[in-house]
Design a protein around this motif. Sequence first.
Motif, PDB file in Angstrom:
ATOM      1  N   ILE A  37      26.742 -21.219-104.828  1.00 27.89           N
ATOM      2  CA  ILE A  37      25.870 -21.143-103.869  1.00 27.89           C
ATOM      3  C   ILE A  37      26.217 -19.794-103.113  1.00 27.89           C
ATOM      4  O   ILE A  37      27.213 -20.522-102.431  1.00 27.89           O
ATOM      5  CB  ILE A  37      24.700 -22.073-103.139  1.00 27.89           C
ATOM      6  CG1 ILE A  37      24.225 -23.047-104.086  1.00 27.89           C
ATOM      7  CG2 ILE A  37      23.948 -21.321-102.103  1.00 27.89           C
ATOM      8  CD1 ILE A  37      23.305 -24.720-104.011  1.00 27.89           C
ATOM      9  N   ALA A  80      28.017 -23.786-101.596  1.00 27.54           N
ATOM     10  CA  ALA A  80      27.943 -24.682-102.846  1.00 27.54           C
ATOM     11  C   ALA A  80      27.780 -24.617-103.486  1.00 27.54           C
ATOM     12  O   ALA A  80      27.802 -23.708-104.575  1.00 27.54           O
ATOM     13  CB  ALA A  80      26.165 -25.188-101.768  1.00 27.54           C
ATOM     14  N   GLY A 128      15.394 -26.929 -97.521  1.00 30.15           N
ATOM     15  CA  GLY A 128      16.590 -27.132 -98.772  1.00 30.15           C
ATOM     16  C   GLY A 128      17.694 -28.032 -97.907  1.00 30.15           C
ATOM     17  O   GLY A 128      18.051 -28.811 -98.998  1.00 30.15           O
ATOM     18  N   THR A 129      17.992 -27.699 -97.078  1.00 27.38           N
ATOM     19  CA  THR A 129      19.615 -29.019 -96.558  1.00 27.38           C
ATOM     20  C   THR A 129      19.201 -30.340 -96.447  1.00 27.38           C
ATOM     21  O   THR A 129      19.957 -30.781 -96.698  1.00 27.38           O
ATOM     22  CB  THR A 129      19.874 -27.641 -95.570  1.00 27.38           C
ATOM     23  OG1 THR A 129      20.269 -26.368 -95.618  1.00 27.38           O
ATOM     24  CG2 THR A 129      21.208 -27.943 -94.473  1.00 27.38           C
ATOM     25  N   ARG A 170      19.187 -31.693 -99.759  1.00 31.41           N
ATOM     26  CA  ARG A 170      20.087 -31.834-100.301  1.00 31.41           C
ATOM     27  C   ARG A 170      21.176 -33.172 -99.574  1.00 31.41           C
ATOM     28  O   ARG A 170      21.755 -33.833 -99.968  1.00 31.41           O
ATOM     29  CB  ARG A 170      20.578 -30.657-100.418  1.00 31.41           C
ATOM     30  CG  ARG A 170      22.208 -30.383-101.146  1.00 31.41           C
ATOM     31  CD  ARG A 170      21.557 -31.681-102.992  1.00 31.41           C
ATOM     32  NE  ARG A 170      22.445 -31.248-103.466  1.00 31.41           N
ATOM     33  CZ  ARG A 170      23.777 -32.259-103.587  1.00 31.41           C
ATOM     34  NH1 ARG A 170      24.405 -33.633-102.525  1.00 31.41           N
ATOM     35  NH2 ARG A 170      24.438 -32.414-104.486  1.00 31.41           N
ATOM     36  N   GLY A 178      20.745 -22.964 -95.817  1.00 31.41           N
ATOM     37  CA  GLY A 178      21.269 -22.724 -96.801  1.00 31.41           C
ATOM     38  C   GLY A 178      21.422 -21.142 -96.938  1.00 31.41           C
ATOM     39  O   GLY A 178      20.858 -20.171 -95.845  1.00 31.41           O
ATOM     40  N   SER A 234      27.740 -29.936-100.765  1.00 26.88           N
ATOM     41  CA  SER A 234      28.783 -29.088-100.343  1.00 26.88           C
ATOM     42  C   SER A 234      29.692 -29.477 -98.957  1.00 26.88           C
ATOM     43  O   SER A 234      30.524 -29.230 -97.889  1.00 26.88           O
ATOM     44  CB  SER A 234      27.612 -27.889 -99.704  1.00 26.88           C
ATOM     45  OG  SER A 234      27.038 -28.827 -98.549  1.00 26.88           O
ATOM     46  N   SER A 237      25.146 -27.457-108.222  1.00 26.23           N
ATOM     47  CA  SER A 237      24.177 -28.561-108.578  1.00 26.23           C
ATOM     48  C   SER A 237      24.403 -28.977-106.580  1.00 26.23           C
ATOM     49  O   SER A 237      23.065 -29.517-106.202  1.00 26.23           O
ATOM     50  CB  SER A 237      24.773 -29.257-108.665  1.00 26.23           C
ATOM     51  OG  SER A 237      26.065 -29.944-107.771  1.00 26.23           O
ATOM     52  N   GLY A 238      23.990 -28.176-105.633  1.00 27.98           N
ATOM     53  CA  GLY A 238      24.028 -28.019-103.928  1.00 27.98           C
ATOM     54  C   GLY A 238      25.139 -28.460-103.778  1.00 27.98           C
ATOM     55  O   GLY A 238      25.110 -29.299-102.389  1.00 27.98           O
TER      56      GLY A 238
END
Length: 337
Positions: free
Chosen positions: A299, A109, A142-143, A146, A268, A115, A112-113
């Motif tokens: 990431i 990613a 986290g996933t 996001r 992640g 992906s 900023s995350g």
Amino acid sequence: MPWRAGTAGSPIAECTAYVTLEPCGHTGKTGPCADALIAAGITRVVFARHDPHDVSGGGASKLQAAGIEVSCTPCPEAQRVSDPFCRRVTQGLPSITCKWAQTLDGKIATRSGHSQWISNETSRRVVHRIRSRMDAIITGIGTVMRDDPLLTARLPAGRPPKRVALRIVFDPAFDIPHSCQLVQTSCAIPVGTPVRTVDTMPAGRAPTIVCISDHAYRSQTVKVDSLSREGVTVIAIPEHGRTMPSLEWVARELVRRYEVTNILVEAGGGLTGTLLKAKLVGELHVFIGPRLLADDRAIDPARMFQIEHIQDGTELALRRARVLDGDVELKYRVVKP
Ligand SMILES: NC(=O)c1ccc[n+]([C@@H]2O[C@H](COP(=O)([O-])OP(=O)(O)OC[C@H]3O[C@@H](n4cnc5c(N)ncnc54)[C@H](OP(=O)(O)O)[C@@H]3O)[C@@H](O)[C@H]2O)c1
């Protein structure tokens, strides 16, 4: 064992059945495989590994008692097929594959995350097929925050998934929002239901299990109750915090509660890293999209390691490499965690 006698044109008595695992001698989702072979009139059976399970084993002696010639011929490729089953019944652990899509420079990613999407449509169709053969799919909070994933297997029309995978979220602080897709499409699964027996669910629904810390379980009882009413199963991880035993404890609990054999991890770098560090991962499935980010704050697929020597990295063996419309699909077995 899917079995149709006499469809190949040869008299069945002249045929040899070659199977990966000793034909079972018990009734599970289907009847005993040994009985099906005896009833079909086959005279020779070759298998690559004895069934180590107390419940399903014993098919070979049943076949021999019926006058069938039986032999066990070890073969690594065939044994690999039954490795996950044997790991579950002998060690009480599932087989875990971590899957991710990355850029050519190994990023899952942007900083900023963001992906979606690194891999192309062909790769993503392959991922849906992989999901359709899994007992469970794990992701991290986290996933969920996001990407708000659904984690179901969506196959072309007319091809229903082989089974409905449990969807599992690691969420120690219990941050999962009610509004996310995994909660909104959840469906209860009673403890003790072997997941392989679950092949249908109400349309668009699948069981969701959220693994939270023991502390969150005791302090957020209102949220535990309301999610449970929405069909979400909440599991309290014993107070190991984020140390390694918590992951292994959950893996064993999934075997104990639902007879989970194969798990796909679509998380992640945080969760994938801790699973690798806990030495719980058996395979990696990586899709490389033709893109570079060249950003050291983008990431990584797995964090948690501090390694000085190259020999101390996780050692892998390549099992498959193919090109998928410009993406590259790589499948590895973990040789030394
Ligand atoms: N390209 C791809 O294939 C792909 C796939 C999935 C995700 N992603 C991307 O990855 C990013 C998210 O990565 P991430 O690392 O933040 O999230 P993540 O790996 O999905 O989740 C990390 C969270 O999992 C929990 N966790 C980790 N280790 C644990 C352990 N041992 N026991 C219990 N819980 C544990 C922690 O929750 P707490 O923080 O609550 O403690 C941690 O923050 C997003 O940008 C997403 O788009 C990319």
